[in-house]
Motif scaffolding. Structure first.
Motif, short mmCIF file in Angstrom:
data_model
loop_
_atom_site.label_atom_id
_atom_site.label_comp_id
_atom_site.label_asym_id
_atom_site.label_seq_id
_atom_site.Cartn_x
_atom_site.Cartn_y
_atom_site.Cartn_z
N TRP A 90 -28.24 27.71 -23.08
CA TRP A 90 -27.19 28.78 -23.16
C TRP A 90 -27.73 29.74 -24.51
CZ3 TRP A 90 -21.54 28.67 -21.62
CH2 TRP A 90 -21.62 28.12 -20.46
N GLY A 91 -28.19 29.26 -25.56
CA GLY A 91 -28.52 29.97 -26.80
C GLY A 91 -27.06 30.18 -27.60
N GLY A 168 -16.65 25.89 -20.42
CA GLY A 168 -17.50 25.25 -19.61
C GLY A 168 -17.71 25.82 -18.23
N SER A 169 -19.00 25.33 -17.67
CA SER A 169 -19.70 26.12 -16.37
C SER A 169 -19.43 25.30 -15.25
CB SER A 169 -20.71 26.79 -16.61
OG SER A 169 -21.73 25.81 -16.81
N ALA A 259 -25.21 38.31 -10.45
CA ALA A 259 -25.37 36.95 -11.29
C ALA A 259 -25.34 35.82 -10.34
CB ALA A 259 -24.47 37.00 -12.45
N GLU A 260 -26.12 34.81 -10.42
CA GLU A 260 -26.21 33.78 -9.77
C GLU A 260 -25.55 32.43 -10.71
OE1 GLU A 260 -30.46 33.27 -8.70
OE2 GLU A 260 -30.11 34.75 -7.20
N THR A 264 -28.91 31.19 -17.01
CA THR A 264 -29.23 32.46 -17.48
C THR A 264 -28.02 33.39 -17.37
OG1 THR A 264 -31.43 32.14 -16.61
CG2 THR A 264 -30.82 34.20 -17.14
N ALA A 265 -27.39 33.23 -16.55
CA ALA A 265 -25.93 34.03 -16.34
C ALA A 265 -25.04 33.61 -17.41
CB ALA A 265 -25.58 34.05 -14.89
N TRP A 266 -24.87 32.30 -17.68
CA TRP A 266 -23.82 31.85 -18.56
C TRP A 266 -24.32 32.20 -20.12
CZ3 TRP A 266 -24.54 26.75 -15.50
CH2 TRP A 266 -23.82 26.96 -14.24
#
Length: 287
Positions: A90-91, A168-169, A259-260, A264-266
């Motif tokens: 996520w960076g 969270g995701s 976005a998927e 990458t999206a998160w």
């Protein structure tokens, strides 16, 4: 049941098992210098297992006596380090460093590792017969009664609810939603990314029955390409929460059409959510 199964099939590649598989080729470590991993893992008695913690400290932590807000996050392996992530981190440490530079805002981030093949069970806090045992309630109780006291005892935290967030995701997004409703005096902010509301109708019933306390902030995010019913379900929760007293100002929803359901999206969404949850100014375009 058929509807839930259909949504499940759309979400499983990343939502359920994405974090349990090792990458085909090793990647270099990318965690920043202020990220630390706890070894051995912290015992979680209600869950029945131990879970590792990965803690990010703000850039000025070592040289100051300040106390800091805390952001608790699920899927710790995916937050800071490309080498331990499934398909990319996520960076979070880079994002928090940038916010500190730009706005002078620092927060401690505590990443709680998932249990690999046990992840789908430990992040479902509601009854779902397909994924028994549903251990999410025990997991979050351990976060509240074991992990948070450990963090508050060992770091200079601001432990009150207004300075405690949970993010969270996917199933972690579902658990973040559960956390702020189950423990509203512990968590005052929640980042609910791509939540797996297909698991149960209970989150909606809980939200209607027990409004959040004044001042609680909820950031709902969903990508437009996450499955046919993903956006409508998040819109449904947004409507429930925004209809409550003060909800129009303390609950927001962000839909990114292209976005998927992936890291990458998160990663892109994370700094935007942190800024909104902690009432910071939006990032300047181009930064």
């Amino acid at each position: 049941m058929l509807r839930a199964l259909a949504v499940l099939l759309l979400c499983l590649p990343t939502a359920a098992f994405a974090d349990t598989q090792a990458p085909a080729t090793p990647r270099p470590h990318t965690a920043g210098p202020t990220v630390r991993s706890f070894i051995p893992p912290l015992r979680m008695p209600r869950l029945g297992f131990a879970r590792g913690l990965r803690v990010y400290l703000p850039p000025d932590y070592a040289g100051s006596a300040k106390r800091y807000p805390v952001i608790y996050m699920f899927d710790g392996q995916n937050l800071f380090d490309d080498a331990t992530s499934y398909v990319g981190e996520w960076g979070v440490d880079e994002a928090m460093d940038a916010i500190a530079r730009e706005d002078g805002f620092g927060a401690i981030v505590v990443g709680i590792d998932h249990g690999d093949e046990l992840r789908i069970n430990e992040l479902i806090p509601y009854f779902n017969v397909r994924f028994l045992p549903n251990a999410g309630g025990a997991f979050i109780e351990d976060v509240v009664t074991v992990i948070k006291p450990f963090v508050d005892a060992n770091y200079r935290t601001l432990p009150d609810r207004d300075n405690t967030a949970i993010i969270g995701s996917s199933l972690g997004g579902l658990s973040a939603d559960y956390s702020i409703h189950r423990y509203p005096l512990v968590f005052g902010k929640a980042g609910v990314f791509s939540p797996s509301y297909w698991v149960s109708d209970t989150p909606f019933a809980n939200a209607r029955r027990t409004p959040l306390p004044a001042g609680a902030r909820v950031y709902l995010y969903i990508g437009g390409r996450e499955g046919e019913e993903s956006v409508p379900l998040v819109e449904k929760m947004a409507q429930v929460l925004q209809a409550q007293p003060g909800g129009a100002d303390t609950v927001t929803m962000h839909v990114v059409a292209e976005a998927e359901h992936n890291e990458t999206a998160w990663r892109v969404e994370f700094p935007r959510a942190v800024r909104w949850l902690f009432r910071l100014p939006p990032a300047v375009a181009g930064q």
